[in-house]
Write an enzyme that holds these catalytic residues in place. Structure first.
Site: not given
Length: 970
Positions: A239-240
């Site tokens: 994920s960012d």
């Protein structure tokens, strides 16, 4: 059983069996803990802690000194995959060498960024390669191969591609949705990722912050439907930063974090980057989701397996066999030379017209007296994804080294000002820990420089670090200080003290002259002037951009106050305008090099899009002043993105662009200007002539809104692929041979000029009789090669037949339709020297079989006033009017109703009206949709119709309804 005998420690076993064995040995709590970015150690099994994520966009970032290569968009300008592969190899070697000394350096590298440079105002354009999916994917394949290494089993580093998918805006980046119809999805956005994944050198991807078609990218069904279908290799999805929390906090897509985390895990996110090093929140959410039955143990185990597969590939469990375990290459002569080579190859000569003597202005003549002027003339700018400089070279450094210090004069062109308070005192930098420097020295000869001088090996003076609180704050007295004021555009400015330090604000909110350069995630060195309220005398308030507070002057020093009432009223006294110093320097020189551009931390960067293509007014004044004083003026744009400079392009004899070039930027630029290297960089994106040429930033439909060189109908200032050199090339004998699988294209290139040089041969194709809108031309292949004067070489390219296809929304497939196609070869998308026409067979375009298949609303041919939204939170698309108070329209071309359709059924949610007509005028049906409940509560409504044969179906949508499907019966 000893650790040595445990199956997961046995390199003779298949990796999948080793992974399964290790997963089985982990407790449920240990497995959950591994899903946070910072996975803890498991001492009982001898597992070390592991961190996903090490930034390595153009060098190892954030971990201290490292080789700093040009920005990624500069890689794009080289058009040279082999060179980019070598950079990837160098970066991965340095990552290994740095990790040997510091285990905080990660080997799961988050690079490259393959988002396409669709819109030139995107603040993160510096991170991408190109607006073209083919060029982008070629460079992404090259960089990831270099990062991965060549060993068949072990990876030097494990690259993760950013950012999945259709991410091209920083404005509202975590709440905005990109409306991406199937043609754009398949022909444009997916292509940049697919080739790199299929090449086998990618460990995974990172979803983007934004939503696509109404659904957050961290829930993207395309991870399963497309990404993981392209390879049998396990892929890790990271994920960012903070994005898992955004699903609830800003996007409000779910009510609870347990629901959001569970949905992301089921969609395919394997590693959660959230809350920094603190895994407590993510672990608690996963446990809560498990307890509520939102996920099962199998979901957790799948993600753990993907992460462990990467760790096995990196050799973590086979230290004796890992071929990269003893890597120590760091800041080597090879890496230094490579950094300079990339900077040289990235330089794009935009224009090189004649000066008053009729000869091209560039290359600069030996013995010339050169005036280097402009805000970036003595700058070596870094960006948010740079490492710390080991070496530093500015344009001034490079030109003085190349032409001799006594032949080069410098005028920075800053405005020199004093700031007077309402009481009549002047803002002052206190005496103390200051350095002596004279920025903007106009003397011919060496400039007096401080700790940033050439040859400094990366140990910048620690007194210049922003955020210090041990230096005295600014005061106000009768004498005051003179400041260099730089206006970077958009009202954003920096102020520099006489000793070279920038005014900065520390945590105690005191204003000090303490920063070497503007920088940091929140830039503390940026200010804005705010005009006083109407009715008051002249004067300005000084706003600190980082905090939004107002500069205030008190007896104990200058600070930033939260309330406007405490703001000091300043009068700005201009001691000297920047153009005055520039004009003096230009008048005394044989030739002037104006160096303009951006600071990557200001006015366009991550979190902030640009608002205009225009060069900041301050810098416009400087090139005009230089040219008025000396017509032999060249403009060098050093920037992370394109500018619209039509007046400069018309008035000045020479223009050159380069991305921020890293540690060797100045040396490389000087060699290009001197003619030691013939420029051969090419623009990786279109340079438009004005803001009026641009679509809306959030309009992702490149086909419908005619974006990029593929569809743009206007005349760009400089076209995609443009770039000049100091020689000329002849293109001859273009041939094309069609076989069952590919088209073999051959062309002969000859250096017909007077200088050895690289040339970038570009091959484009276009359909001559398409049944649907197709690109004006599309890059099919390219090659950069070097030719001596008079030398010739015949190049050949194998182009797959599929490259001439398009996504047929009428039948849901990739299609190459039969007919004539033109293949063109030349030096840019607008400078095509040779062409040849071929005939391809394929699937004849057929009408839509609407009686048999119905219509998915998203599969339209044209639209007006609509956007694509999520059918459910898991998968599927619907279409809605972009504004509930306005009408939207969909057009489906060539619908085949056969011998007659007598019924229509629409699948809709929400409320409003659906109106269907044939050919835009024959009304078929009007269906009023009563409220169905929530936006995911669909119902099917029907009506009788009369339709036969083939015609264009128009569907008009009114109100807040969502249309998913339309079906017909006879």
């Amino acid at each position: 059983m000893t650790a040595e005998r445990q199956p997961f420690r046995d390199p003779a076993l298949p990796v999948g069996r080793r992974v399964d064995d290790l997963v089985d040995r982990l407790t449920p709590d240990e497995r959950i803990a591994m899903l946070h970015q910072f996975a803890p150690a498991v001492p009982r099994l001898g597992l070390a802690a592991f961190r996903t994520g090490q930034e390595a966009l153009h060098g190892v970032a954030w971990m201290g000194p490292a080789t700093v290569f040009p920005q990624a968009v500069g890689f794009g300008a080289t058009w040279n995959p082999d060179l980019v592969r070598r950079v990837g190899e160098a970066v991965s070697r340095e990552a290994r060498a740095m990790r040997a000394k510091d285990d905080r350096v990660g080997l799961n590298v988050w690079a490259p960024t393959v988002n396409l440079l669709r819109h030139p105002l995107w603040g993160r354009g510096e991170e991408g390669y190109s607006e073209d999916p083919g060029l982008t994917s070629a460079l992404a394949v090259a960089y990831t191969r270099g990062l991965r290494g060549d060993h068949p089993t072990y990876w030097r580093t494990a690259p993760v591609l950013k950012h999945w998918l259709a991410h091209n805006n920083e404005t509202d980046r975590d709440t905005s949705s990109a409306s991406v119809r199937p043609r754009v999805l398949h022909e444009y956005d997916l292509r940049a990722f697919r080739d790199a994944v299929e090449a086998g050198a990618v460990a995974g991807v990172m979803p983007a912050y934004n939503l696509v078609n109404g659904r957050p990218n961290h829930l993207s069904p395309y991870l399963r439907e497309h990404l993981r279908s392209w390879t049998e290799q396990e892929l890790l999805v990271c994920s960012d930063a903070g994005a898992p929390s955004n699903l609830v906090d800003s996007e409000k897509y779910f009510d609870t974090h347990e629901e959001a985390t569970a949905a992301a895990l089921r969609a395919g996110v394997d590693s959660f980057t959230d809350h920094g090093t603190d895994s407590t929140a993510i672990v608690a959410r996963l446990r809560g989701a498990l307890e509520r039955g939102l996920i099962g143990q199998a979901d957790i185990d799948t993600a753990v397996r993907r992460q462990l597969t990467v760790r096995f590939a990196l050799g973590e469990f086979d230290p004796g066999l890992d071929p990269y375990a003893d890597e120590r290459d760091f800041d080597t002569p090879v890496h230094r030379t490579l950094a300079q080579e990339v900077a040289e190859q990235a330089a794009v000569l935009l224009k090189n017209g004649p000066a008053e003597d009729g000869e091209p202005l560039l290359p600069l003549r030996p013995g010339s007296r050169i005036a280097v002027v402009g805000l970036l003339g003595d700058a070596c700018k870094l960006d948010w994804y740079s490492g710390s400089l080991l070496h530093r070279s500015t344009p001034l450094d490079g030109l003085r080294e190349r032409f001799g210090a006594d032949h080069v004069v410098f005028a920075e062109g800053v405005d020199r000002v004093r700031l007077k308070t309402a009481s009549g005192a002047w803002l002052r930098v206190p005496e103390g820990d200051a350095r002596e420097e004279t920025p903007g020295d106009e003397r011919f000869g060496p400039e007096t420089r401080g700790a940033e001088g050439p040859g400094d090996e990366g140990s910048l003076d620690p007194a210049l670090i922003a955020g210090r609180t041990d230096l005295p704050p600014l005061t106000a007295d009768a004498e005051g200080s003179e400041f260099a004021l730089i206006d970077w555009g958009g009202g954003l400015l920096t102020l520099r003290a006489p000793d070279g330090r920038y005014l900065s604000v520390a945590d105690d909110r005191r204003v000090r002259a303490s920063a070497d350069q503007p920088g940091g995630w929140v830039v503390q060195e940026a200010f804005r002037f705010e005009a006083r309220e109407t009715g008051h005398d002249a004067g300005h308030l000084l706003v600190h951009a980082g905090t939004g507070g107002y500069v205030s002057v008190a007896a104990d020093g200058v600070t930033v106050a939260s309330d406007r009432a405490s703001a000091e009223i300043f009068t700005v006294e201009t001691v000297e305008r920047g153009e005055q110093a520039v004009a003096r320097a230009a008048a005394e020189a044989d030739v002037v090099v104006v160096v303009a551009g951006n600071d990557p931390h200001l006015c366009g960067r991550e979190t902030e899009d640009r608002t205009t293509l225009a060069l900041p007014a301050h810098q416009e004044r400087l090139w005009r002043a230089a040219h008025a004083a000396n017509p032999r003026t060249a403009l060098v744009l050093v920037s992370a993105y394109p500018y619209a400079v039509p007046e400069a392009a018309a008035a000045l004899p020479a223009l050159l662009w380069t991305a921020h070039g890293g540690q060797a930027a100045g040396t490389a630029l000087a060699r290009v200007l001197a003619g030691d290297v013939s420029p051969a960089g090419r623009l990786p994106q279109t340079w438009y002539a004005s803001d009026a040429d641009l679509p809306d930033l959030l309009d992702y439909d490149i086909v419908g809104s005619r974006q990029t060189y593929l569809y743009f109908d206007g005349t760009p200032m400089f076209p995609f692929g443009h770039g000049l050199s100091y020689t000329s090339f002849g293109y001859e004998e273009l041939h094309a041979v069609v076989d069952a699988e590919s088209i073999r294209v051959a062309c002969t290139l000859t250096n017909t000029g007077g200088a050895a040089s690289d040339e970038v041969v570009q091959v484009y194709g276009r359909a001559l009789a398409p049944s649907v809108p197709r690109p004006h031309r599309e890059l099919l292949a390219h090659r950069r090669l070097h030719l001596a004067v008079g030398a010739s070489e015949t190049l050949s390219f194998d182009i797959p037949r599929a490259a001439f296809g398009f996504w047929d929304v009428a039948h849901g497939r990739w299609t190459v339709e039969p007919g004539p196609y033109e293949i063109q070869a030349g030096a840019s998308s607008a400078d095509l020297r040779r062409s040849v026409t071929i005939e391809l067979d394929g699937l004849c375009p057929a009408p839509r079989p609407v009686l048999e298949n119905g219509l998915a609303a998203v599969d339209y041919d044209e639209q007006r006033g609509t956007e694509i939204v999520d059918r459910t939170k898991v998968s599927g698309d619907s279409v809605t009017a972009a504004r509930a108070d306005a009408e939207g329209e969909l057009v489906f071309r060539r619908c085949d109703f056969g011998d007659g359709a007598t019924e229509v059924a629409v699948e809709v949610a929400g409320s409003g009206r659906v109106e269907l007509s044939l050919d835009g005028h024959t009304l078929l049906a009007v269906l009023d949709v009563p409220p169905t409940g929530g936006r995911y509560d669909y119902t099917t409504l029907g009506a009788g119709i009369v339709a036969r044969g083939v015609g264009d179906l128009h569907i008009r949508l009114r109100g807040p309804l969502r249309l998913a499907r339309v079906d017909f019966a006879g």
